[in-house]
Write an enzyme that holds these catalytic residues in place. Structure first.
Site, mmCIF file in Angstrom:
data_model
loop_
_atom_site.group_PDB
_atom_site.id
_atom_site.type_symbol
_atom_site.label_atom_id
_atom_site.label_comp_id
_atom_site.label_asym_id
_atom_site.label_seq_id
_atom_site.Cartn_x
_atom_site.Cartn_y
_atom_site.Cartn_z
ATOM 1 N N ALA A 66 0.818 -0.995 0.021
ATOM 2 C CA ALA A 66 0.152 0.115 0.115
ATOM 3 C C ALA A 66 0.992 1.236 0.040
ATOM 4 O O ALA A 66 1.979 1.135 0.401
ATOM 5 C CB ALA A 66 -1.030 0.003 1.243
ATOM 6 N N GLY A 116 0.154 -5.302 0.446
ATOM 7 C CA GLY A 116 -0.791 -5.425 -0.325
ATOM 8 C C GLY A 116 -0.428 -6.102 -1.971
ATOM 9 O O GLY A 116 -1.209 -6.601 -2.559
ATOM 10 N N GLU A 119 -0.845 -9.660 -1.217
ATOM 11 C CA GLU A 119 -2.073 -10.168 -1.265
ATOM 12 C C GLU A 119 -3.009 -10.060 -2.592
ATOM 13 O O GLU A 119 -3.792 -10.631 -2.967
ATOM 14 C CB GLU A 119 -2.826 -8.855 -0.341
ATOM 15 C CG GLU A 119 -2.656 -8.917 1.169
ATOM 16 C CD GLU A 119 -3.117 -8.119 1.960
ATOM 17 O OE1 GLU A 119 -2.906 -6.676 1.631
ATOM 18 O OE2 GLU A 119 -3.915 -8.403 2.834
ATOM 19 N N GLU A 141 2.989 -5.712 7.498
ATOM 20 C CA GLU A 141 2.176 -4.561 7.923
ATOM 21 C C GLU A 141 2.329 -4.291 9.321
ATOM 22 O O GLU A 141 2.242 -3.233 9.900
ATOM 23 C CB GLU A 141 0.407 -4.722 7.528
ATOM 24 C CG GLU A 141 0.521 -4.587 5.981
ATOM 25 C CD GLU A 141 0.300 -5.812 5.217
ATOM 26 O OE1 GLU A 141 1.116 -6.736 5.770
ATOM 27 O OE2 GLU A 141 -0.143 -6.038 4.253
#
Ligand code: NAI
Length: 725
Positions: A66, A116, A119, A141
């Protein structure tokens, strides 16, 4: 679309290339988040597309996760909880649509995929990665006070089981491709460059467009909470997380809740549960503080935010290190890695060679891990010259002095080295305690003299504290920062003063532990309370680590320098007796507050004679109060440094505190802690401690004024930045 390119080949396989324009690395910016649903829609609805391969157009990696800068404010910008949920759901919803689009999708992971980034690939039906030591796959994270919010908590748990997934996510651990395959996170590892072909081949061979968890026969590996084995994961896991985090990190608890609740329901509901806990976590002061300090501010400092802008950029190619001891050798190693030619000088050849041998040892570790090959190993080792010959200094852009902590010796090597230096070259001292202005008196060019303070062990510690002497010039600051950025460390710049910034404030933690010891707290309780605050170790353990005789030495020096103004610290006598009468120097001679003959170390039984235990109360109220005491003592000192002009940038103060001495990371740093507590409340509590324990807790006038005027450190700083812009 700006960030994705789609090419459909003759077989109907769409190659989706992720490539954020103008950036060296892909991140999930708000622009990318907005386009992912369009990519999915196209794959789903375009009849010409039979399957898709997702890859990256960047040489540097697949996707680093992210864009926290975009996200931190962005998701909470709407103000209402529903808005925040909707913003958080965007990625989750799009990735769920991808894995249920009815067509096979494979991820060709041709570079690191973190957060992310990983992910996204977990939402693909097949994952193949290149066989490169540079590729890391992980969900880090937790390191910024968050947890995976793009489906990672649910998909990883279903792929590899709750226990392994929780361990990976709660530690933020990353995997190399082969380890990831072994763990069951990816399906295939191929030679670098073959990722896309292998992904295509899987689709052509009839790869299934159904995730394991959407298959009716799916069983959670290891079992869920109501499975006899699965329940153990949560019972033991809960206790383990508590032990690691002491309840300081809401992200850790919320991660476990998301997994616990999520694995019991179908994927669509599970993902909504994840988003709810994710947003809840994002809203905590801990996550906000950690994202700002550990990610945004750190990144700004790494990029030279505090570098004087007027000085042209420099690129140090040759740097001399004086003193090949523990610090000098470590510095030589990080320089070699950064491609800097290093002259490593000591008193005799044997000592210099010993330093180089340490460099070799560290390089061998990299070689054995496959991070460098033999040719690179030879080249890096060859870039370090161990010598006693000061003539070889000629042509150095910078000299770093790391000889004994002794003014006379430092003065002598300064003179000898400067005689070889060209104009414009900088002399940096790695002293840990001696004021730079005083050391600069030995220099004929004090404007080029500066403190460049590394931390031990140099190869692991990310921070370098730059200290300005009275006469240090702008060029010296800029060149020092260029050097620190080149060796990929995080710089902070502080003003001269006793203990500079980091040692001075860290010292208060250790000293407060000593005060508690004198008051009659049990040693085990003191260190437990220290760890419970979120500090990496208790104050007594840390005192052992830095060495008790060093404390005695510093105290004596301080007494000499301050004369009548010197006031011994509470508990000081205990340390003096331990060092001078009992030869207990700390970890380095195996005898300190702890005995180190056995593993794990044990508290020294004789300590109770020197410091009898008088306080047997261990109620939660008392523990909370003493935890706060230890943090407040440090934060008051940080505020004092600010008032005295030792520091003046909240980013440096916070990042420096966390990276240098491990100031409880969940707080976001001492300045964030003061701001978040509220200046008024902080001052009031500090006054309570001052009345009880002494003036060392008295908040400086600066804090009183700020409290009175309703100001905060970061508020003032934002105002300053705005005015400058
Ligand atoms: P050390 O004792 O391991 O190394 C010092 C080296 O300097 C030895 O190899 C010694 O032979 C050499 N040396 C002494 N006199 C010399 C001379 N006249 N010419 C050339 N070389 C000479 O000490 P360490 O721990 O590496 O510390 C070095 C400096 O770094 C000190 O100023 C210390 O305060 C500072 N420092 C130490 C930290 C630590 O954790 N040990 C952390 C940050 C700074």
């Amino acid at each position: 679309m700006e960030n994705f390119k789609i090419d459909v080949d003759a077989d109907g396989i769409a190659l989706v290339t992720f490539d954020v324009p103008g950036r060296s690395m892909n991140t999930l910016t708000s622009g990318v988040m907005a386009e992912i649903p369009q990519v999915v829609e196209r794959i789903k609805t375009d009849d010409a597309i039979k399957g898709a391969v997702l890859t990256s157009g960047k040489a540097s990696g697949f996707c680093a996760g992210a864009d926290l800068g975009d996200m931190a404010g962005g998701m909470l910008a709407g103000g209402s909880l529903q808005d925040a949920f909707d913003a958080g759901w965007r990625l989750n919803g799009a990735l769920r649509a991808l894995e249920t689009c009815g067509k096979p999708v494979a991820a060709a992971i041709n570079g690191l995929a973190l957060g992310g980034g990983l992910e996204m690939t977990l939402a693909c039906h097949y994952r193949v990665a290149g066989d490169s030591p540079k590729i890391q796959l992980g969900l880090p994270e937790i390191k910024v006070g968050l947890f995976p919010g793009g489906g990672g908590t649910q998909r990883l748990s279903r792929l590899i089981g709750v226990q392994a997934a929780m361990m990976a996510m709660s530690e933020g651990k990353s995997f190399r491709p082969n380890d990831a395959k072994g763990a069951g996170i990816i399906h295939e590892v191929v030679p670098v460059g073959g990722e896309v072909e292998a992904a295509r081949a899987w689709i052509k061979a009839g790869g299934k467009a159904v995730q394991p968890w959407d298959d009716k026969s799916f069983k959670l590996p290891g079992g869920g909470p109501y499975h006899p084995a699965g329940i153990q994961n949560f019972l033991v896991g809960n206790a383990m997380l508590r032990k690691q985090s002491y309840g300081n990190y809401p992200a850790v608890l919320n991660l476990m809740k998301a997994v616990y609740e999520g694995v019991q329901v179908p994927m669509d509901a599970a993902l909504r549960i994840e988003t709810r806990y994710f947003i809840k976590t994002l809203m905590t002061p801990q996550a906000q503080g950690m994202i700002r300090s550990l990610f945004l501010s750190k990144q700004e400092l790494d990029k030279g935010a505090v570098r004087p802008a007027g000085v042209p950029k420099s690129d140090p190619k040759k740097v001399t290190v004086l003193g090949a001891g523990m610090m000098g050798a470590g510095i030589a190693y990080v320089q070699a890695l950064a491609g800097i030619e290093t002259i490593l000088i000591d008193r005799d050849q044997e000592a210099a060679d010993k330093g180089k041998a340490h460099v070799e040892e560290l390089l061998k570790k990299r070689l054995s891990r496959g991070q460098i090959d033999q040719a690179k190993f030879d080249a890096l080792l060859g870039s370090v010259t161990a010598t006693t010959d000061y003539d070889l200094i000629k042509g150095s852009d910078l000299v770093i002095e790391a000889v004994f902590e002794n003014r006379e010796i430092k003065a002598e090597v300064t003179k000898r080295a400067e005689a070889q230096l060209q104009p414009g070259a900088i002399f940096g001292s790695n002293t840990s305690t001696l004021p730079i202005t005083g050391l600069a008196e030995a220099s004929v060019r004090p404007e080029d003299f500066i403190g460049i303070h590394f931390f031990s062990p140099v190869d692991k510690m990310m921070l370098v504290e730059v200290i300005l002497g009275e006469k240090t010039g702008e060029a010296a600051i800029a060149k020092s920062l260029d050097y620190i950025m080149k060796i990929k460390k995080t710089p902070i710049v502080v003003n001269d003063g006793r203990g500079f910034y980091t040692s001075r404030c860290f010292g208060t933690y250790v000293a407060e532990g000593l005060a508690m010891l004198e008051e009659g707290y049990a040693p085990a309780m003191i260190d437990n309370i220290g760890r419970m605050t979120g500090m990496p170790r208790g104050p007594l353990e840390m005192h052992d680590d830095v060495a008790l005789d060093l404390s005695v030495k510093i105290a004596k020096q301080t007494k000499e320098d301050l004369g009548d103004a010197y006031e011994p610290l509470p508990g000081w006598k205990i340390v003096q007796t331990m060092v001078e009468d009992l030869g207990r120097y700390g970890r380095k001679n195996g005898k300190g507050f702890y005995d180190y003959e056995t593993k794990p170390k044990k508290l020294w039984s004789g300590l109770s004679d020197l410091a009898p235990v008088k306080i047997n109360d261990s109620t939660p109220e008392l523990v909370e109060d003493q935890k706060r005491r230890l943090l407040y003592r440090q934060a008051v000192e940080v505020a004092r440094c600010w008032e005295e002009g030792v520091i003046d940038d909240p980013r440096e103060a916070d990042v420096g505190a966390i990276l240098a001495w491990g100031f409880a990371p969940w707080t976001g740093g001492p300045i964030t802690m003061i701001d978040q507590t509220g200046l008024k409340a902080f001052v009031a509590q500090a006054d309570v401690y001052a009345a009880k324990y002494g003036p060392r807790f008295s908040p400086p006038q600066l804090l009183r004024d700020m409290a009175e005027q309703g100001r905060t450190f970061y508020g003032d700083f934002a105002g300053k930045q705005k005015a400058a812009a």
